[in-house]
Design a protein around this motif. Structure first.
Motif, PDB file in Angstrom:
ATOM      1  N   ARG A 723     -11.890 -21.893  -8.962  1.00 46.91           N
ATOM      2  CA  ARG A 723     -13.037 -21.093  -9.401  1.00 46.91           C
ATOM      3  C   ARG A 723     -14.082 -21.914 -10.143  1.00 46.91           C
ATOM      4  O   ARG A 723     -15.025 -21.372 -10.711  1.00 46.91           O
ATOM      5  N   ASN A 727     -13.596 -21.729 -14.974  1.00 45.09           N
ATOM      6  CA  ASN A 727     -13.538 -20.494 -14.169  1.00 45.09           C
ATOM      7  C   ASN A 727     -14.923 -19.877 -14.003  1.00 45.09           C
ATOM      8  O   ASN A 727     -15.136 -18.671 -14.157  1.00 45.09           O
ATOM      9  N   TYR A 728     -15.876 -20.747 -13.636  1.00 47.20           N
ATOM     10  CA  TYR A 728     -17.293 -20.346 -13.550  1.00 47.20           C
ATOM     11  C   TYR A 728     -17.508 -19.187 -12.577  1.00 47.20           C
ATOM     12  O   TYR A 728     -18.205 -18.218 -12.887  1.00 47.20           O
ATOM     13  N   GLU A 730     -16.367 -15.922 -10.462  1.00 45.66           N
ATOM     14  CA  GLU A 730     -15.379 -14.857 -10.634  1.00 45.66           C
ATOM     15  C   GLU A 730     -14.466 -14.718  -9.425  1.00 45.66           C
ATOM     16  O   GLU A 730     -13.251 -14.591  -9.558  1.00 45.66           O
ATOM     17  N   ASP A 731     -15.056 -14.711  -8.201  1.00 46.47           N
ATOM     18  CA  ASP A 731     -14.245 -14.515  -7.000  1.00 46.47           C
ATOM     19  C   ASP A 731     -14.879 -15.260  -5.814  1.00 46.47           C
ATOM     20  O   ASP A 731     -15.367 -14.651  -4.866  1.00 46.47           O
ATOM     21  N   LYS A 763     -20.545 -11.306  -6.955  1.00 48.17           N
ATOM     22  CA  LYS A 763     -19.836 -11.357  -8.238  1.00 48.17           C
ATOM     23  C   LYS A 763     -20.459 -12.433  -9.132  1.00 48.17           C
ATOM     24  O   LYS A 763     -21.316 -13.209  -8.696  1.00 48.17           O
ATOM     25  N   GLU A 764     -20.016 -12.474 -10.342  1.00 46.48           N
ATOM     26  CA  GLU A 764     -20.493 -13.480 -11.283  1.00 46.48           C
ATOM     27  C   GLU A 764     -20.220 -14.878 -10.726  1.00 46.48           C
ATOM     28  O   GLU A 764     -19.108 -15.189 -10.308  1.00 46.48           O
TER      29      GLU A 764
END
Length: 779
Positions: A723, A727-728, A730-731, A763-764
């Motif tokens: 990611r 974890n930059y 989200e999905d 997503k983010e």
């Protein structure tokens, strides 16, 4: 006999008929005489010999009053002269004429609705055009012809004013000043006499409509005579398809408002009663094929009569006989009505005609492409029996070459023969070469030069040759490939390719590249046809890859892991095997058919992996102008050793070609150190597009706009989805959906596609990109 003065037989401006009536009254002043000489005065363009040819007398012959009348009538009848006078003096016949002016030019000002060439041609058909004799009555006829053309398009407010300009040498220039006005719109459509079906049901069967929300685009509220006549037939078909065999209709009444902007149409119909089919029979010469032909009958006893099914059956039988060589087969359905019981006995009368064979196949329209390139796609052979299926397959194969905008195949009987026909293949070539030259400057890359040349039909041979060069400081490439689709006479194709690529991703924080990937290689690929539409591919290629200049802090961790497992330099020998099936009706702008491709790559030596790929396209025609297209693709890669799938072989998704609305190559995992896009070893995506005709471009079938919906994902089946740093994202490996509109065009520079897409479930961390543009893409 002698005359001491000129005796006029006709005064200026009298019509020929009046002359003929008056001449007998002048007999007391005219005594027949022998013509000593003939003189012609007043001619400018008309040759004197032309005048002599219309005279009923020659030198040395006796000239009478009856011949004088005949001479005048003949000369007037030519249309060349506005005045004719005959005088005599000392046995000399003097013919004095005044020529009508000729038309030197015809021009149109203010005409936008029609093509000038087409209108000019239609005026020539009524006798008005350059080089013709000018006549006021013909001018009015020409003005009326132009006006009728506008009225047929619903432009009732048109004003046409001809302007005549005298020119030297007895010529005139004619200019039509045209004020087209606005097209009249349909305000009301009424149907009278209908009981079985509502007005709305019948209006739905018509092309013409009243003004509505979308008629600015469809134009269906704009009246035209052709569309009205078409709707009359559509109404008739509507009733006949539902069994109303006694249906009849009166001529539609069309009225227009005083301001000439609103049109009202009224249809008066007489429905009758619906009929059921009592029996279905075959008659005529069935050639002993009764069972085969009967299997083609779509109409069944006990059903309501349907003209559509009846015509479908007649067409199917005709096409079936065409495959057996009966090119002029005729099938006539004949319903016999029982009006008391409202039933019909339907009989198909079959006349196969004479079996014919093809004498000659003639190729036309190809100015660059060699005849043999087209002929080798023909499945109908000369001196063989005519085969309707072979003709259709030939047309589709030629169209799928992608070299032509239009392909038309027609047949015509050989004069003087009852069992021979000629096949005419007429094509319209499109530009098949693509040259790209680019010069740019960037603060990081400096001067960037790029060039590419691609020719799908080099020298008209059907071969493809391409060379692409990119000289960017950080991305350099040289790719050369050649494809011979008929390497052997049996249709085995061969593709040879050589390439060199060097990539140095740039890091703006450090001002230098993060790492360098250098690749070079080459290979061969062969295609073997196994049927009309199926082909097997097989090939092998060698590739050398080298990673260098890796940075401890700025190179993605995935590339450090690759070097740890495989080393900086790798060699691989890649074998590929595939199968494809293509039944599309066109390679440029398909409207029906399908395309399927399965392939597998298997690599040995340093890189041990395989990649399985599949693609399926399907085109479904929705009427004459709309096409619903589906496309789906899967790529699945795995390593067959204990090492990870090589990151340099990852596939990418996002952007045109997969899921629009997301930035190109942005789908899939992100590097844990740099957040760079890494792609993945597995990619799945699907597209659905509804193609619609582009307004005003109905002649260009390759220019279409479309509505689309996309879905896809990129991930790694052998590991979890990275990611990115902290974890930059989200999905990044989940399913992505998008929808939007776009435009596709086979431009002179290559396939062009524009799209505006909206990411539906971003997503983010997802990188969205609404507007996207690309030249050289497919679906």
């Amino acid at each position: 006999m002698s005359f001491s003065r000129k005796t006029p037989f006709l005064r200026r401006g009298l019509p020929a008929l009046l002359v003929a009536l008056c001449l007998p009254a002048l007999a007391h002043a005219f005594t027949p005489f022998v013509v000593r000489d003939i003189k012609v005065n007043g001619i400018q363009r008309v040759d004197a010999g032309t005048v002599f040819s219309y005279l009923p007398v020659k030198v040395g012959e006796e000239f009478t009053e009856a011949e004088a009348s005949e001479a005048i009538q003949r000369l007037y009848a030519t249309g060349f002269f506005s005045d004719v006078r005959i005088d005599t003096a000392n046995d000399v016949l003097v013919v004095t004429v005044q020529e009508r002016p000729t038309i030197a030019s015809v021009s149109f000002n203010g005409m936008r609705e029609f093509d000038v060439k087409g209108i000019t041609q239609s005026l020539k058909q009524v006798g008005f055009g350059e080089g013709r004799v000018f006549d006021r009555s013909m001018l009015e006829r020409a003005r009326f012809e132009i006006e009728q053309q506008y009225l047929s398009k619903g432009k009732y407010g048109v004003e046409i004013n001809p302007i005549i300009t005298p020119l030297p040498r007895n010529r005139v220039g004619v200019s039509f000043e045209i004020f087209e006005g606005e097209r009249a719109h349909i305000s009301e459509i009424d149907v009278v006499g209908n009981k079985a079906f509502s007005d709305d049901d019948l209006r739905d069967a018509m092309d013409l409509t009243t003004s509505g929300m979308m008629t600015w685009y469809t134009g269906t509220d704009k009246y035209s005579r052709e569309k009205l006549e078409g709707d009359v037939e559509r109404l008739r078909s509507f009733y006949l398809d539902r069994g109303y065999l006694e249906y009849s209709a009166e001529a539609p009444q069309v009225t227009i408002s005083p301001d000439r902007e609103h049109i009202f149409i009224t249809y008066t119909v007489h429905e009758g009663e619906p009929y059921k089919v009592r029996s279905v029979k075959l008659a005529g010469n069935l050639l002993g094929l009764d069972k085969n032909i009967r299997d083609l009958i779509a109409v069944k006893a006990g059903e309501t009569f349907s003209a559509a099914k009846t015509n479908e059956t007649a067409k199917a039988i005709t096409e079936y006989l065409g495959t057996l060589g009966y090119a002029f087969a005729n099938v006539n359905p004949n319903p016999v009505l029982d009006r008391d019981n409202h039933e019909t006995d339907l009989t198909f009368y079959v006349d196969p005609g004479k079996r014919v064979y093809v004498r000659r196949i003639q190729i036309g329209g190809n100015t660059r492409t060699r005849d043999e390139v087209i002929r080798r796609e023909m499945r109908q052979q000369e001196a063989a029996w005519y085969d309707g299926n072979a003709i259709k397959n030939s047309r589709d194969r030629i169209d799928r070459l992608g070299y032509f905008n239009e392909v038309n195949v027609s047949s015509e009987p050989v004069p003087g023969s009852t069992d021979q026909i000629d096949i005419n293949v007429d094509v319209k070539e499109k530009p098949t070469g693509l040259i790209n030259l680019g010069v740019g400057y960037g603060s990081t890359d400096g001067v960037i030069l790029s060039a590419g040349i691609s020719q799908d039909n080099i020298f008209g041979s059907g071969n493809t040759l391409s060379l692409n060069v990119n000289t960017s400081e950080y991305n350099r490439a040289l790719v050369l490939s050649h494809t011979d689709p008929y390497w052997t006479k049996d249709g085995i194709s061969k593709t040879t390719s050589l390439y060199y690529r060097r990539t140095t991703p740039y890091d703006s924080d450090r001002g230098i590249g993060d790492y360098r990937v250098t690749s070079y290689g080459g290979g061969f690929n062969f295609g073997v046809p196994i049927s009309e539409n199926d082909r097997i591919f097989a090939g092998v290629s060698y590739e050398h890859n080298k990673l260098s200049d890796l940075s401890a802090n700025y190179t993605p961790q995935a590339y450090h892991d690759f070097v740890d497992q495989y080393g900086e330099s790798t060699n691989s020998l890649i074998f590929n095997l595939g199968w494809s099936k293509d039944t599309r009706d066109s390679a440029l702008a398909p409207t029906e058919g399908s395309y399927t491709r399965l392939s597998a790559d298997y690599s040995i030596l340093d890189l041990e992996y395989y990649m399985l790929s599949a693609q399926q396209q399907y085109y479904l025609p929705l009427g004459r102008a709309f096409t619903l297209a589906f496309n789906g693709a899967v790529d699945w890669g795995r390593s067959y050793s204990d090492k990870d799938f090589p990151v340099i072989k990852n596939v990418y998704g996002g952007g045109i070609g997969s899921v629009r609305g997301y930035e190109g190559a942005s789908l899939g995992g992100r590097d844990t150190k740099t957040d760079d896009y890494l792609g993945g070893a597995r990619r799945v995506y699907g597209n659905m597009q509804l193609y619609l005709p582009f307004p005003g471009a109905t002649r260009d079938r390759t220019l279409r706009w479309f509505i689309f919906a996309d879905a896809g994902k990129v991930d790694n089946p052998q590991g979890e989805c990275a990611r990115g740093r902290n974890n930059y994202a989200e999905d990044p490996c989940g399913w992505k959906y998008a929808a939007g509109v776009g435009l596709s065009w086979q431009s002179p520079l290559g396939p062009l596609q524009l799209s505006w897409g909206r990411a539906l479930n971003a997503k983010e961390g997802d990188d969205k990109q609404a507007f996207q543009f690309q030249i050289g893409t497919g679906f």
